[in-house]
Structure formats: C-alpha cells, structure tokens
Design an enzyme around this catalytic site. Structure first.
Site, PDB file in Angstrom:
ATOM      1  N   LYS A 199      15.485  18.995  24.632  1.00 41.76           N
ATOM      2  CA  LYS A 199      16.834  18.551  23.761  1.00 41.76           C
ATOM      3  C   LYS A 199      17.243  19.915  23.398  1.00 41.76           C
ATOM      4  O   LYS A 199      18.446  19.924  23.558  1.00 41.76           O
ATOM      5  CB  LYS A 199      16.137  17.931  22.682  1.00 41.76           C
ATOM      6  CG  LYS A 199      17.262  17.345  21.747  1.00 41.76           C
ATOM      7  CD  LYS A 199      16.929  16.516  20.494  1.00 41.76           C
ATOM      8  CE  LYS A 199      17.840  16.264  19.558  1.00 41.76           C
ATOM      9  NZ  LYS A 199      17.534  15.607  18.476  1.00 41.76           N
ATOM     10  N   GLU A 205       7.054  26.344  24.891  1.00 36.48           N
ATOM     11  CA  GLU A 205       6.137  25.506  26.002  1.00 36.48           C
ATOM     12  C   GLU A 205       7.019  25.208  27.090  1.00 36.48           C
ATOM     13  O   GLU A 205       6.675  25.690  28.469  1.00 36.48           O
ATOM     14  CB  GLU A 205       5.375  24.526  25.450  1.00 36.48           C
ATOM     15  CG  GLU A 205       4.292  24.486  24.361  1.00 36.48           C
ATOM     16  CD  GLU A 205       4.984  24.404  23.125  1.00 36.48           C
ATOM     17  OE1 GLU A 205       6.178  24.522  22.720  1.00 36.48           O
ATOM     18  OE2 GLU A 205       4.093  24.027  22.135  1.00 36.48           O
ATOM     19  N   GLY A 257      14.195  13.642  19.423  1.00 32.87           N
ATOM     20  CA  GLY A 257      13.552  13.797  20.431  1.00 32.87           C
ATOM     21  C   GLY A 257      12.651  12.519  20.848  1.00 32.87           C
ATOM     22  O   GLY A 257      12.375  11.871  21.955  1.00 32.87           O
ATOM     23  N   ARG A 258      11.773  12.120  19.791  1.00 30.73           N
ATOM     24  CA  ARG A 258      10.973  11.027  20.173  1.00 30.73           C
ATOM     25  C   ARG A 258      11.532   9.778  20.252  1.00 30.73           C
ATOM     26  O   ARG A 258      10.604   8.712  20.453  1.00 30.73           O
ATOM     27  CB  ARG A 258       9.769  10.897  19.098  1.00 30.73           C
ATOM     28  CG  ARG A 258      10.463  10.626  17.569  1.00 30.73           C
ATOM     29  CD  ARG A 258       9.314  11.254  16.586  1.00 30.73           C
ATOM     30  NE  ARG A 258       9.989  11.264  15.128  1.00 30.73           N
ATOM     31  CZ  ARG A 258      10.519  12.118  14.634  1.00 30.73           C
ATOM     32  NH1 ARG A 258      10.653  13.499  15.279  1.00 30.73           N
ATOM     33  NH2 ARG A 258      10.958  12.451  13.467  1.00 30.73           N
ATOM     34  N   GLU A 343       5.016  11.718  13.729  1.00 34.14           N
ATOM     35  CA  GLU A 343       6.089  12.634  13.415  1.00 34.14           C
ATOM     36  C   GLU A 343       7.308  12.152  12.502  1.00 34.14           C
ATOM     37  O   GLU A 343       7.818  12.754  11.966  1.00 34.14           O
ATOM     38  CB  GLU A 343       6.585  13.257  14.793  1.00 34.14           C
ATOM     39  CG  GLU A 343       7.315  14.595  14.752  1.00 34.14           C
ATOM     40  CD  GLU A 343       7.772  15.029  15.921  1.00 34.14           C
ATOM     41  OE1 GLU A 343       7.174  16.164  16.486  1.00 34.14           O
ATOM     42  OE2 GLU A 343       8.541  14.724  16.866  1.00 34.14           O
ATOM     43  N   HIS A 374     -16.592   0.610  24.988  1.00 34.18           N
ATOM     44  CA  HIS A 374     -17.948   1.302  25.434  1.00 34.18           C
ATOM     45  C   HIS A 374     -18.179   2.527  24.808  1.00 34.18           C
ATOM     46  O   HIS A 374     -18.800   3.622  25.087  1.00 34.18           O
ATOM     47  CB  HIS A 374     -18.234   1.200  26.901  1.00 34.18           C
ATOM     48  CG  HIS A 374     -18.196  -0.096  27.513  1.00 34.18           C
ATOM     49  ND1 HIS A 374     -19.314  -0.801  27.621  1.00 34.18           N
ATOM     50  CD2 HIS A 374     -17.207  -1.071  27.817  1.00 34.18           C
ATOM     51  CE1 HIS A 374     -19.230  -2.078  27.816  1.00 34.18           C
ATOM     52  NE2 HIS A 374     -17.845  -2.190  28.324  1.00 34.18           N
ATOM     53  N   LYS A 503       4.779  26.850  14.503  1.00 30.69           N
ATOM     54  CA  LYS A 503       5.502  27.316  15.646  1.00 30.69           C
ATOM     55  C   LYS A 503       5.908  28.822  15.058  1.00 30.69           C
ATOM     56  O   LYS A 503       5.930  29.526  15.989  1.00 30.69           O
ATOM     57  CB  LYS A 503       7.112  26.501  15.694  1.00 30.69           C
ATOM     58  CG  LYS A 503       7.006  25.359  16.560  1.00 30.69           C
ATOM     59  CD  LYS A 503       8.450  24.781  16.916  1.00 30.69           C
ATOM     60  CE  LYS A 503       8.430  23.311  17.061  1.00 30.69           C
ATOM     61  NZ  LYS A 503       9.581  22.873  17.279  1.00 30.69           N
TER      62      LYS A 503
END
Ligand code: F6P
Length: 535
Positions: A199, A205, A257-258, A343, A374, A503
């Site tokens: 965005k 990253e 973003g999400r 978030e 399990h 950050k």
C-alpha cells in the site's frame, strides 16, 4: 452505555454457573432460536451460555453504542478512521454497478470499476499468455508483500485452489532471506511474474524482497522490470521503482491494508482463479454487506458473531478465541484473522484518547481440525482456562471420490463441539475405569484424569461448500464482526499505531548490528544480544 455493560455483568453473574446443556433441556428448539442464517450459511451459537435475556442485553449494548449509525457512516464514506483522517471503504471495492460512494464530494465507484476492469484484462492477458515472460508464457506469479498485502491473497489462494486454473502463485513476505531464497529457488526467472504489493511502497520487508527478486530476475532476464507489476496507493513510488504504469494497479487510502484483498491486492489471486471466480468472491462479500446493512440485529450474522465475541471476551473474561476450520484449505484463515482482528481491535485507548475501560479485542489463534485435535485440544478440553472455539465446516468437499473422508471430517467437527458441551462426569469416568477392572483408590485416581468438565462454549459456522462466493461471505462476515466489536468497545478499528515503535527501533538497530554505531543508550539485554548476534 455504562448501564448496558452493568446489566450484562449482572445477568452474567446470575447465569455463569449454569450448564449450557440445561438450556437445551429447557428449550428444545434452542438450536434454531440461537442461530443466524445468511442465505445457505448457518451460524450456530446455541452451544454458548447466551439465553434470550442475554441476547437482548447484548443487542441493546450494540444499539446503545450506535452500531447502526456507525455502520451506515462507514458505508457512506465518512471519515470514521479519524486518527488518520480517512474514510473506510473496503466495501466499495465489492459494491455493485450503479451505487455511488462519495468521498470528499467525489464518487469513487467509477475509479473502483475501472481498476477492476484493468486488473481483469491484465489477469486474462497473463493467463492466456498474451503477456509473456522473456522465456515464454508466465508459469508462476510471485506476490511480494507483507501483512495485509500478503495474508489475504495467500490465504485465499489456498482456500480456492480447486478453482485455480492459471499460473501457480507464490508468496514472499518475511524479510528473512530464507523466504525469498526458498520460493525463488524452484522458479524460472524467464517465466515468472513478480507483483510487488505494498500500500505504502515503503515497507522495508517488501522493498528488500523486491530488490532481491529483481536481482534474481536480472541474472537470467534482460529486462527484469518488464516482468514486474505493482499494487499500491503510492503511484509516484512505483514509477520511481521502474515499474511500467500500465502494470501498476492503484487504490486509495480509504482501503486499509488488512481489508484490501478485494481490490488490486487480490491481483495474484485473480490471476490464479480468473476474473470470473474473483467476481464470485466479490459477490459473496457484497451479499454479506447487504445482510449486515439491512437485517435486524437478531438475524444479522455479523452483528451476532460480534456479540458472541463480546460476550465471551469482555463479559465472561475469556482472553482468547480459537478459530478452528474443519477445512484444510482454510489453513491460513487463523493467520489472516489474527491480523484482521488483532491489528484492528488490539488497542488500549478509545477513539477519544481515553484509556479503554474494558479489555481490548481477544487473542485469536487456531489451526485446522482435525490436526489441532492431535496437538492442542487437550488444553481446550481439560485446561483450567476456557477457550471459546469457533468451528467452521462445509457440508460438501471438492473431492467427490473422497466423500467418506469428508464425512469423517464433519463427524470430528461435530464431535468436538459436542464433547466440549457435554463433557464427561466423574461417575461416567469411574464406570469406564471400573469396566477396565480398576478398583479402590487407583480407580478414583485414574478416573479423575478422564473427567471432562464440559460446558465449554463453541460456535459453528456451517456452509454448503468453500466456493469463491462462500469465501467472500466468510471474509466480509469477519470484517464486519471486527467493526461491530470495535464500535462497541469504542475503538478505532482502522489504524495500527502499535506497529510503529518496533519499526523505528529496527531501523535504528541496523547500523548498530553493522558495527557502524554503538549500543549506548540501549538496555543491558539488547546490548548483550547485539553483542551475540552481530556478524
Ligand atoms: O506494519 C503494519 C502494516 O502497515 C499493515 O497494516 C499492513 O498491512 C502491512 O504493514 C503492509 O503494509 P504495506 O502494504 O504498506 O506494505
């Protein structure tokens, strides 16, 4: 508002000790009365301790918080994300033709539809090899992004793999070079398309991985930029990065973003499943929007899902919520929902800047069943803390020749919620151990380990089949759930200031690790770890 919370607390105090099974005994049609439908989708929350009075109080809480007015304000493009001064309009990305959505006096819908049409044309060109790599038809697409620019399409490309008939899609997100190395190792640069999805187009990253992919491409391809596309709100930055504007798909700052997988961030998914199936996914989201907008709260699935969440987290005090899809293709749904929910609603300050007077949203975690059974279900059944569980399951799978396995999957899903509800008493456990020949103190001791307290709340979201439409419904359902919970808690669900400090500190630590700066001012632990970890 306060009196709604007080009334719920008093109600809870009065009912906390009762067994949910007793509610079923008193009300034979409870399963019907305490469930909501969205078309063919069923949300069953009858295996919770919510009764008619509790539900009425929860609905009053939602009404008192102004959920309906705030919902309408969101859909209408008002700037409800007021710490960033932005509208919140992911719903516009899936709105139908003919609808107007105004931001700052301008209808945003023509732009949305134009971008969607450009995406579809690009996706078709890639799928039909009209757009080719420098070594032939595109066989693989690599989406480079992180958080909301990764999790949505990554989750959905697994969820909708039966519908994938285009190039294979891959996802690189972690700044750990291992991620890029492992994904790129198996690919041919001459037939790979890289989509840089960010965005802001500044996320370290993503930009680092994009550089890595560019170098990898340049090792075999004369013009790497020609095999790059970008998805961003920062068109100046994509151009500066050398990506042809014809291959850049923009969106506006009113898409968080999400919440962004419905638009250009979904490009990799669209290339994999094709524009038509992507359109079905949008239609599913739109279907849930309509229901959220128009159905009375008691029948409104997103509202009821949110109220069950509020009941378990803020009223009952259960700090976590497990999302347990009995659907292997939803294996990344818990990770997707971790960002969406945590978030959005993991905040300690209310919208007006005051401290939150209640707990913020819950810790969300999970894994697909039956695998989780399990692994960690031991704690869910017999641990000292209660973990409300949210099961998801389809009536039908995509493997008709393996229908017997689907039946086994469904029976396991139902068995878990039944076991969590019913439990196993000491008497029952004793009878089992007595049958095995145990007696006396040893029988008692062994029996105690085999007691299941039961009375543990669960919900089940059941749907016909995990189609693109159904996935769209599910994702929009959870988005609106987060919104409703946020409104009730008084939170701005659309900013994420909590990611900033880390950050900034990471940026400052880089020169320290490189040996270009010292550890002065660092705490003793960080200084010692730098000492250990620096190359
Ligand atoms: O750091 C958090 C975050 O801003 C998320 O909200 C977002 O989804 C992710 O980083 C990626 O951001 P971008 O799309 O700008 O690269």
């Amino acid at each position: 508002m306060g009196h709604h919370w007080d009334a719920l607390k008093t109600h809870h105090d009065g009912v906390a000790q009762r067994h949910i099974l007793d509610l079923f005994a008193a009300e034979p049609d409870r399963a019907h009365r305490f469930s909501a439908r969205a078309g063919a989708m069923l949300f069953d929350y009858s295996k919770t301790n919510i009764d008619a009075e509790g539900r009425a109080l929860l609905i009053a809480l939602a009404e008192g918080a102004g959920v309906a007015a705030k919902r309408d304000a969101m859909f209408a493009g008002e700037k409800i994300n007021d710490t960033e001064g932005r509208a919140v309009l992911h719903t516009a990305l899936r709105a139908p033709e003919g609808v107007k959505v105004m931001v700052d006096g301008k209808d945003v819908m023509p732009g949305v539809h134009e971008t969607l049409a450009r995406m579809a044309a690009f996706a078709e060109d890639v799928r039909s090899a009209r757009i080719r790599g420098q070594g032939g038809a595109i066989t693989d697409v690599v989406n480079i992004g992180i958080g909301g620019s990764d999790l949505g399409p990554a989750m959905a490309s697994i969820a909708l793999s039966p519908y994938a008939d285009g190039p294979r899609v891959h996802f690189i997100s972690n700044v750990d070079g291992a991620h890029a190395a492992d994904i790129l190792r198996g690919l041919n640069p001459e037939t790979t398309l890289v989509i840089v999805a960010s965005k802001t187009f500044t996320t370290i990253e993503t930009m680092t991985n994009a550089d890595t992919a560019k170098r990898w491409m340049a090792s075999k391809v004369a013009n790497p930029a020609a095999q790059f596309a970008a998805v961003s709100t920062a068109l100046d930055k994509t151009t500066a990065y050398g990506i042809d504007p014809a291959r850049v798909f923009g969106f506006e700052d009113w898409v968080g973003g999400r919440y962004s997988m419905w638009g250009p961030i979904g490009l990799s998914l669209m290339i994999a499943i094709g524009p038509e199936s992507f359109g079905d996914f949008l239609a599913g989201g739109r279907d849930m929007d309509e229901r959220f907008l128009h159905e009375p709260f008691e029948e409104n699935m997103p509202v009821m899902l949110a109220l069950v969440g509020i009941w378990h987290n803020q009223i009952c005090g259960h700090a976590t919520r497990a999302v347990l899809p009995y659907d292997q293709r939803l294996s990344r749904l818990p990770a997707y929902l971790q960002q969406l929910e945590m978030e959005s609603n993991g905040k300690r300050v209310a919208i007006d800047g005051a401290d939150l007077v209640r707990n913020s949203g819950p810790v969300v975690w999970g894994e697909p069943g039956t695998n989780g059974q399990h692994a960690f279900y031991q704690l869910i059944h017999q641990g000292t803390r209660v973990v409300p569980c949210e099961f998801l399951v389809a009536k039908e799978g995509h493997e008709p020749d393996l229908a017997h396995q689907h039946l086994l999957l469904v029976s396991n899903c139902l068995a878990q919620s039944e076991a969590l509800l019913r439990g196993r008493s000491l008497d029952e456990a004793r009878a089992i151990m007595a049958k095995k020949g145990l007696t006396g103190a040893e029988l008692d001791r062994q029996a105690r380990h085999r007691v299941f307290p039961g009375n543990r709340p669960t919900t089940t979201l059941a749907y016909p089949k995990l189609t693109p439409f159904t996935l769209g419904q599910i994702i929009a359902l959870y988005e609106h759930r987060v919104f409703v919970e946020g409104v009730i808690l008084g939170i701005n669900s659309f900013d994420q200031w909590g990611v900033e400090l880390g950050k900034e500190l990471a940026l400052a630590l880089q020169p320290v690790l490189e040996g270009k700066a010292g550890t002065e001012g660092k705490d003793g632990s960080t200084a010692a770890l730098v000492d250990y970890l620096k190359p």
